[in-house]
Every structure is written in C-alpha cells, then in structure tokens.
Design a protein around this motif. Structure first.
Motif, PDB file in Angstrom:
ATOM      1  N   LEU A 101      -8.117   9.182  -0.161  1.00  0.00           N
ATOM      2  CA  LEU A 101      -7.381   9.164  -1.423  1.00  0.00           C
ATOM      3  C   LEU A 101      -8.053   8.247  -2.447  1.00  0.00           C
ATOM      4  O   LEU A 101      -8.099   8.575  -3.633  1.00  0.00           O
ATOM      5  N   VAL A 102      -8.566   7.118  -1.986  1.00  0.00           N
ATOM      6  CA  VAL A 102      -9.304   6.211  -2.880  1.00  0.00           C
ATOM      7  C   VAL A 102     -10.483   6.968  -3.490  1.00  0.00           C
ATOM      8  O   VAL A 102     -10.688   6.952  -4.713  1.00  0.00           O
ATOM      9  N   LEU A 103     -11.248   7.643  -2.634  1.00  0.00           N
ATOM     10  CA  LEU A 103     -12.403   8.399  -3.121  1.00  0.00           C
ATOM     11  C   LEU A 103     -11.968   9.546  -4.034  1.00  0.00           C
ATOM     12  O   LEU A 103     -12.624   9.829  -5.040  1.00  0.00           O
ATOM     13  N   GLY A 104     -10.860  10.196  -3.694  1.00  0.00           N
ATOM     14  CA  GLY A 104     -10.340  11.272  -4.542  1.00  0.00           C
ATOM     15  C   GLY A 104      -9.950  10.769  -5.919  1.00  0.00           C
ATOM     16  O   GLY A 104     -10.256  11.408  -6.936  1.00  0.00           O
TER      17      GLY A 104
ATOM     18  N   LEU B 118       0.833  -1.203   0.000  1.00  0.00           N
ATOM     19  CA  LEU B 118       0.000   0.000   0.000  1.00  0.00           C
ATOM     20  C   LEU B 118       0.869   1.256   0.000  1.00  0.00           C
ATOM     21  O   LEU B 118       0.593   2.203  -0.738  1.00  0.00           O
ATOM     22  N   ARG B 119       1.923   1.265   0.764  1.00  0.00           N
ATOM     23  CA  ARG B 119       2.835   2.411   0.810  1.00  0.00           C
ATOM     24  C   ARG B 119       3.441   2.651  -0.589  1.00  0.00           C
ATOM     25  O   ARG B 119       3.539   3.779  -1.049  1.00  0.00           O
ATOM     26  N   ASN B 120       3.812   1.585  -1.282  1.00  0.00           N
ATOM     27  CA  ASN B 120       4.377   1.716  -2.633  1.00  0.00           C
ATOM     28  C   ASN B 120       3.342   2.225  -3.634  1.00  0.00           C
ATOM     29  O   ASN B 120       3.662   3.021  -4.518  1.00  0.00           O
ATOM     30  N   VAL B 121       2.109   1.773  -3.502  1.00  0.00           N
ATOM     31  CA  VAL B 121       1.045   2.262  -4.383  1.00  0.00           C
ATOM     32  C   VAL B 121       0.846   3.760  -4.168  1.00  0.00           C
ATOM     33  O   VAL B 121       0.679   4.525  -5.126  1.00  0.00           O
ATOM     34  N   LEU B 122       0.886   4.192  -2.918  1.00  0.00           N
ATOM     35  CA  LEU B 122       0.752   5.623  -2.631  1.00  0.00           C
ATOM     36  C   LEU B 122       1.903   6.406  -3.255  1.00  0.00           C
ATOM     37  O   LEU B 122       1.700   7.495  -3.807  1.00  0.00           O
ATOM     38  N   ARG B 123       3.093   5.867  -3.191  1.00  0.00           N
ATOM     39  CA  ARG B 123       4.249   6.540  -3.800  1.00  0.00           C
ATOM     40  C   ARG B 123       4.097   6.637  -5.317  1.00  0.00           C
ATOM     41  O   ARG B 123       4.428   7.663  -5.926  1.00  0.00           O
TER      42      ARG B 123
ATOM     43  N   ARG C  98      -5.521   5.010   7.886  1.00  0.00           N
ATOM     44  CA  ARG C  98      -6.519   4.364   7.037  1.00  0.00           C
ATOM     45  C   ARG C  98      -7.588   5.336   6.538  1.00  0.00           C
ATOM     46  O   ARG C  98      -7.974   5.286   5.375  1.00  0.00           O
ATOM     47  N   SER C  99      -8.049   6.226   7.393  1.00  0.00           N
ATOM     48  CA  SER C  99      -9.112   7.151   6.969  1.00  0.00           C
ATOM     49  C   SER C  99      -8.610   8.082   5.858  1.00  0.00           C
ATOM     50  O   SER C  99      -9.357   8.400   4.931  1.00  0.00           O
ATOM     51  N   LEU C 100      -7.359   8.488   5.934  1.00  0.00           N
ATOM     52  CA  LEU C 100      -6.815   9.349   4.882  1.00  0.00           C
ATOM     53  C   LEU C 100      -6.593   8.573   3.592  1.00  0.00           C
ATOM     54  O   LEU C 100      -6.796   9.112   2.495  1.00  0.00           O
TER      55      LEU C 100
ATOM     56  N   ALA D  35       2.311  11.889  -0.889  1.00  0.00           N
ATOM     57  CA  ALA D  35       3.676  11.519  -0.492  1.00  0.00           C
ATOM     58  C   ALA D  35       3.828  11.605   1.023  1.00  0.00           C
ATOM     59  O   ALA D  35       4.435  10.717   1.643  1.00  0.00           O
ATOM     60  N   PHE D  36       3.274  12.643   1.637  1.00  0.00           N
ATOM     61  CA  PHE D  36       3.351  12.782   3.092  1.00  0.00           C
ATOM     62  C   PHE D  36       2.625  11.629   3.781  1.00  0.00           C
ATOM     63  O   PHE D  36       3.160  11.023   4.713  1.00  0.00           O
ATOM     64  N   ILE D  37       1.425  11.328   3.312  1.00  0.00           N
ATOM     65  CA  ILE D  37       0.661  10.224   3.909  1.00  0.00           C
ATOM     66  C   ILE D  37       1.436   8.920   3.794  1.00  0.00           C
ATOM     67  O   ILE D  37       1.442   8.103   4.714  1.00  0.00           O
ATOM     68  N   SER D  38       2.131   8.726   2.678  1.00  0.00           N
ATOM     69  CA  SER D  38       2.875   7.478   2.474  1.00  0.00           C
ATOM     70  C   SER D  38       4.033   7.320   3.454  1.00  0.00           C
ATOM     71  O   SER D  38       4.546   6.209   3.615  1.00  0.00           O
ATOM     72  N   THR D  39       4.443   8.397   4.114  1.00  0.00           N
ATOM     73  CA  THR D  39       5.548   8.314   5.082  1.00  0.00           C
ATOM     74  C   THR D  39       5.070   8.033   6.498  1.00  0.00           C
ATOM     75  O   THR D  39       5.899   7.804   7.381  1.00  0.00           O
ATOM     76  N   ARG D  40       3.771   8.053   6.732  1.00  0.00           N
ATOM     77  CA  ARG D  40       3.248   7.853   8.085  1.00  0.00           C
ATOM     78  C   ARG D  40       3.308   6.377   8.450  1.00  0.00           C
ATOM     79  O   ARG D  40       3.122   5.506   7.609  1.00  0.00           O
TER      80      ARG D  40
END
Length: 137
Positions: A80-83, A13-18, A74-76, A64-69
């Motif tokens: 992003l999924v909805l966005g 999931l972190r890689n997908v966000l990146r 999960r809520s954020l 990118a910031f969310i991916s570093t947490r």
C-alpha cells in the motif's frame, strides 16, 4: 491528546489505513457519480475520471479489509505504501505530461490527491517502522 501520543498509539497504523480507505471512497464516489460534470469543471478526460474512480473504490475496499486484519500484514501494508507513492507519481506525471490541460481547479484536484497519498504513504511507512519486529536479544 497530543500528536506524539496519537503517533505512539498501538492503533496508529490501523487508523492511517482507515483514513486512506475513506479518502479513496470520497474521491472514488465523486468521480464515479459525476464524471461528466467533473470532466467539464476540471478539464480532465471523463474516462480517466470514471476509471480511476472505479479503481479507487476497489482500492478502498482492499485497504479497509487489510485494516481489519490482526496482526496487520506487513507485506501488504508495504504494498500500500508503494501503491500510494505510485499514485502520487502518476498524478505528477499526468500534470507534467502535456497530455491534459486541466483548469486551475483541475490542477489543484490532482495536486491535492498527490499530496494526500504521499502523506499517507509517509504515515504508513512511519507506522510500519514503529511496529517493526524487535530482535529478541
């Protein structure tokens, strides 16, 4: 490494966000740096390209910031999924609205964006489901 091992990786999931952030940076920079040229090439409104390019750069920074947490909020990630689904719908809406008459390349550019963010939303959804908290019993 097989696709199933990639998808079962704890960092999936972190890689997908990146990847999401990088794709936004790529399109955003292109649209901000060359809005006039892109407008002529794609036959899309220059202000639309410039403003959405700026939005994409801000969105990329947030993703990118969310991916570093740690852990990933999960809520954020759900937001992003909805966005991403909203962006895909907006791309389709733009093409079907009759408000623009893009060139074939312009249509392809918008369709590729829609498909990309739809796939990213699906992968993020998959990653969220895979990392869902499990009941203790």
């Amino acid at each position: 490494m097989s696709s199933s091992s990639l998808m079962s990786s704890p960092s999936f999931l972190r890689n997908v966000l990146r990847i999401d952030a990088l794709s936004c940076v790529a399109c955003g920079l292109l649209q901000v740096a060359l809005p006039g040229q892109m407008a002529r090439l794609l036959n899309l409104p220059e202000p639309l390209l410039a403003y959405t390019g700026e939005f994409l750069l801000v969105y990329a920074a947030v993703v990118a910031f969310i991916s570093t947490r740690s852990p990933l909020p999960r809520s954020l990630v759900w937001a992003l999924v909805l966005g991403n689904l909203g962006w895909a719908a907006a791309c389709a809406g733009l093409l079907f609205s009759g408000q623009v008459a893009p060139t074939m390349l312009g249509t392809a550019y918008v369709v590729v964006q829609a498909l990309t963010v739809a796939v990213l939303a699906e992968l993020q959804f998959f990653g969220l489901r895979r990392t869902a908290p499990q009941p203790a019993w």
